[in-house]
Design an enzyme around this catalytic site. Structure first.
Site, mmCIF file in Angstrom:
data_model
loop_
_atom_site.group_PDB
_atom_site.id
_atom_site.type_symbol
_atom_site.label_atom_id
_atom_site.label_comp_id
_atom_site.label_asym_id
_atom_site.label_seq_id
_atom_site.Cartn_x
_atom_site.Cartn_y
_atom_site.Cartn_z
ATOM 1 N N HIS A 270 40.352 19.611 35.347
ATOM 2 C CA HIS A 270 39.168 19.679 36.114
ATOM 3 C C HIS A 270 38.066 19.817 35.327
ATOM 4 O O HIS A 270 37.999 20.561 34.105
ATOM 5 C CB HIS A 270 39.241 20.553 37.043
ATOM 6 C CG HIS A 270 38.293 20.378 38.276
ATOM 7 N ND1 HIS A 270 36.923 20.521 37.985
ATOM 8 C CD2 HIS A 270 38.545 19.911 39.561
ATOM 9 C CE1 HIS A 270 36.421 20.246 39.366
ATOM 10 N NE2 HIS A 270 37.237 19.765 40.304
ATOM 11 N N ASP A 327 44.465 17.813 43.953
ATOM 12 C CA ASP A 327 45.264 16.614 44.070
ATOM 13 C C ASP A 327 46.693 16.915 43.909
ATOM 14 O O ASP A 327 47.419 16.012 44.149
ATOM 15 C CB ASP A 327 44.699 15.414 43.306
ATOM 16 C CG ASP A 327 43.221 15.198 43.698
ATOM 17 O OD1 ASP A 327 42.359 15.338 42.897
ATOM 18 O OD2 ASP A 327 43.179 14.894 45.104
HETATM 19 C C1 SDX Z 1 38.976 15.590 41.798
HETATM 20 O O1 SDX Z 1 34.531 17.025 39.928
HETATM 21 C C2 SDX Z 1 35.309 17.490 41.103
HETATM 22 O O2 SDX Z 1 34.819 18.262 41.631
HETATM 23 C C3 SDX Z 1 36.396 16.642 41.510
HETATM 24 C C4 SDX Z 1 37.016 17.178 42.669
HETATM 25 C C5 SDX Z 1 36.503 17.274 43.698
HETATM 26 O O3 SDX Z 1 37.065 17.817 44.745
HETATM 27 O O4 SDX Z 1 35.527 16.412 44.154
HETATM 28 O O5 SDX Z 1 37.668 18.321 42.280
HETATM 29 C C6 SDX Z 1 38.326 16.280 42.884
HETATM 30 O O6 SDX Z 1 38.623 14.768 41.308
HETATM 31 C C7 SDX Z 1 39.959 16.433 41.000
HETATM 32 C C8 SDX Z 1 40.430 15.822 39.581
HETATM 33 C C9 SDX Z 1 41.387 14.740 40.056
HETATM 34 N N1 SDX Z 1 41.898 14.012 38.804
HETATM 35 C C10 SDX Z 1 43.148 14.046 37.897
HETATM 36 O O7 SDX Z 1 44.064 15.093 38.361
HETATM 37 C C11 SDX Z 1 43.367 12.916 37.103
HETATM 38 C C12 SDX Z 1 43.940 13.908 35.749
HETATM 39 N N2 SDX Z 1 42.861 14.601 35.353
HETATM 40 C C13 SDX Z 1 42.251 13.988 34.308
HETATM 41 O O8 SDX Z 1 41.580 12.902 34.272
HETATM 42 C C14 SDX Z 1 40.821 15.026 33.665
HETATM 43 O O9 SDX Z 1 41.413 16.254 33.915
HETATM 44 C C15 SDX Z 1 39.595 14.873 34.800
HETATM 45 C C16 SDX Z 1 39.138 13.682 34.976
HETATM 46 C C17 SDX Z 1 39.864 15.772 36.165
HETATM 47 C C18 SDX Z 1 38.661 15.611 33.974
HETATM 48 O O10 SDX Z 1 38.535 15.014 32.600
HETATM 49 P P1 SDX Z 1 37.628 15.713 31.618
HETATM 50 O O11 SDX Z 1 36.419 16.308 31.945
HETATM 51 O O12 SDX Z 1 37.615 14.892 30.328
HETATM 52 O O13 SDX Z 1 38.563 16.952 31.289
HETATM 53 P P2 SDX Z 1 38.305 17.891 29.955
HETATM 54 O O14 SDX Z 1 36.927 17.371 29.429
HETATM 55 O O15 SDX Z 1 38.215 19.398 30.693
HETATM 56 O O16 SDX Z 1 39.286 17.617 29.190
HETATM 57 C C19 SDX Z 1 39.702 18.617 28.046
HETATM 58 C C20 SDX Z 1 40.780 18.046 27.301
HETATM 59 C C21 SDX Z 1 40.452 16.622 26.889
HETATM 60 O O17 SDX Z 1 41.158 16.278 25.517
HETATM 61 P P3 SDX Z 1 40.248 16.538 24.027
HETATM 62 O O18 SDX Z 1 39.241 15.307 24.409
HETATM 63 O O19 SDX Z 1 39.574 17.875 24.243
HETATM 64 O O20 SDX Z 1 41.302 16.326 23.208
HETATM 65 O O21 SDX Z 1 42.026 17.758 28.109
HETATM 66 C C22 SDX Z 1 42.431 16.483 28.075
HETATM 67 C C23 SDX Z 1 41.171 15.562 27.950
HETATM 68 O O22 SDX Z 1 41.632 14.520 27.090
HETATM 69 N N3 SDX Z 1 42.946 16.482 29.317
HETATM 70 C C24 SDX Z 1 44.159 16.063 29.824
HETATM 71 C C25 SDX Z 1 44.223 15.924 31.337
HETATM 72 N N4 SDX Z 1 42.883 16.307 31.611
HETATM 73 C C26 SDX Z 1 42.048 16.442 30.647
HETATM 74 N N5 SDX Z 1 45.300 15.901 29.106
HETATM 75 C C27 SDX Z 1 46.504 15.376 29.614
HETATM 76 N N6 SDX Z 1 46.441 15.409 31.074
HETATM 77 C C28 SDX Z 1 45.416 15.558 31.637
HETATM 78 N N7 SDX Z 1 45.308 15.536 33.214
#
Ligand code: SDX
Length: 391
Positions: A270, A327
């Site tokens: 998140h 989710d």
């Molecule tokens: C919702 O914003 C909100 O409030 C949204 C929400 C709401 O109520 O409206 O809460 C609802 O959208 C929840 C999120 C649902 N999405 C998913 O579950 C999809 C999987 N999650 C990822 O796509 C991701 O975690 C995000 C999109 C949710 C957040 O992405 P970010 O902002 O890039 O996450 P981050 O910056 O904290 O990531 C840190 C690291 C990154 O790696 P590096 O660049 O540091 O090497 O963690 C990695 C990311 O690549 N990473 C993941 C990951 N999520 C982040 N790696 C593997 N699997 C994942 N799910």
């Protein structure tokens, strides 16, 4: 408060808006609607009462709630021409595509007699959206099933009515399960608002241009559809089906850690919560209760629990602070309630409509400049045109 950050000398951009609606502390895993902890609202409130709270800022008295529920119930019907619109979609059109189109078209039916300068008219538009989303969602689902429209039964409560519109079939009396109603009401509370997430920020940006509220919500629906946002609940179920068996979990965990592999562990991570998403904890507990009450033994729940256990023990996920989000478990409950995977994000949209219209109302009440995000330009420096025969 307004957050400012500077890209380069002399250039600052506002990073956020001000709002009194929802507070999140991502480090502590805190979520509050108008100051009330989500845990207390989940346990003691109802979705419509939370809707009143988010729109009005205070919990309603018994009379205020009764009036609000009456107003919502009064607006559950949609113009019959909208059912004609829905019937024009291919039977297997994704319901989020249908929702975005139909909700945007509501302006053609309900907006011309409203004055957006009048706060009572703005509140009416907000209530109409909350009232009509379940009716439209159910009509989209029934079109896909080839079933006749089930009109809203206004003697039922909000969630009962929606379940009835979704699943009642003419041949038999559809009995709504009380535990299904409670589970749905809880899920809607948890999804109602979440500060300035992508879809809500979209609603605010579109609203800042003076566009009508139906266009704003339609834009929010489109933003929510993405698998990185509200589309994740559908993606989680598809991912669990792809993993198939607990023995395959380690290889998918490795794929999620590989930066060259586009695979993400859906339902994890998140942008704001760097601790457990408080909603996920509540839904996880509800999942067990609902499956038990409905007598559903879903192997996907076992798989999800094992996936969560392994991921939370893995150094990569611990270091990146990647925890299950809202989710991760919601789809398992929706599946247990009989909803097809394609409807999961629609369910999210029904609930989040409350947050979208509450934030649209809040923005509409104060003079707001048009949203105009800026950029850091990193393209070519100035250069002169070169004639074709010189290139
Ligand atoms: C919702 O914003 C909100 O409030 C949204 C929400 C709401 O109520 O409206 O809460 C609802 O959208 C929840 C999120 C649902 N999405 C998913 O579950 C999809 C999987 N999650 C990822 O796509 C991701 O975690 C995000 C999109 C949710 C957040 O992405 P970010 O902002 O890039 O996450 P981050 O910056 O904290 O990531 C840190 C690291 C990154 O790696 P590096 O660049 O540091 O090497 O963690 C990695 C990311 O690549 N990473 C993941 C990951 N999520 C982040 N790696 C593997 N699997 C994942 N799910």
């Amino acid at each position: 408060e307004l957050g400012y950050f500077t890209y380069d000398p002399g250039f600052t951009a506002t990073a956020a808006c001000t709002s009194e609606i929802t507070f999140i502390d991502g480090g502590q895993g805190i979520l509050r609607y108008r100051g009330y902890p989500i845990e207390q609202l989940a346990e003691k409130s109802s979705f419509l009462e939370v809707a009143y709270l988010l729109l009005q800022g205070e919990l309603p008295s018994a009379e205020e709630y009764s009036d609000f529920e009456r107003d919502i119930t009064y607006h559950t019907m949609v113009n019959e021409q909208l059912n004609t619109f829905i019937s024009g979609f291919h039977y297997d059109a994704h319901p989020m595509a249908m929702m975005a189109g139909v909700v945007g078209s509501l302006a053609a039916f309900y907006h011309d007699r409203l004055d957006m300068e009048d706060s009572a008219h703005r509140m009416l538009a907000a209530k109409r959206m909350i009232a009509k989303m379940p009716t439209i969602a159910a009509a989209c689902y029934r079109h896909h099933m080839g079933w006749p429209t089930a009109y809203p039964q206004n003697n039922l409560s909000y969630c009962e009515r929606f379940l009835h519109m979704m699943f009642s079939v003419p041949a038999e009396e559809y009995k709504v399960s009380p535990s299904a109603v409670r589970a749905l009401d809880l899920l809607f509370i948890l999804h109602a608002d979440h500060e300035q997430n992508a879809s809500t920020s979209t609603v605010r940006l579109v609203g800042s241009t003076g566009a009508n509220p139906y266009a704003c919500v339609a834009a929010g629906i489109s933003a929510l559809w993405g698998p990185a946002h509200g589309g994740a609940n559908e993606a989680v179920l598809n991912m669990l089906h792809e993993i198939g068996d607990v023995k395959n979990v380690p290889q998918f965990i490795e794929r999620a850690k590989d930066r060259n592999d586009p695979f993400r562990l859906m339902g994890f991570g998140h942008r704001v919560y760097k601790n457990y998403d408080p909603r996920a904890s509540i839904i996880r507990k509800a999942c067990h209760e609902v499956l038990q009450e409905l007598g559903v033994d879903d192997p996907l729940m076992d798989l999800a629990m094992e996936l969560e256990r392994i991921a939370l023990e893995d150094d990569y996920f611990v270091e990146k602070k990647l925890y299950p989000n809202v989710d991760f478990y919601s789809g398992i409950i929706y599946k247990a309630l009989g909803f097809p995977v394609s409807m999961f994000t629609v369910m999210f949209a029904i609930a989040r409509t409350v947050g979208w219209v509450a934030q649209w109302l809040e923005q509409s009440e104060t003079p707001t400049k048009i949203g105009r995000p800026r950029q850091v330009y990193n393209g070519p420096v100035a250069r002169d045109y070169v004639a074709l025969d010189k290139r």
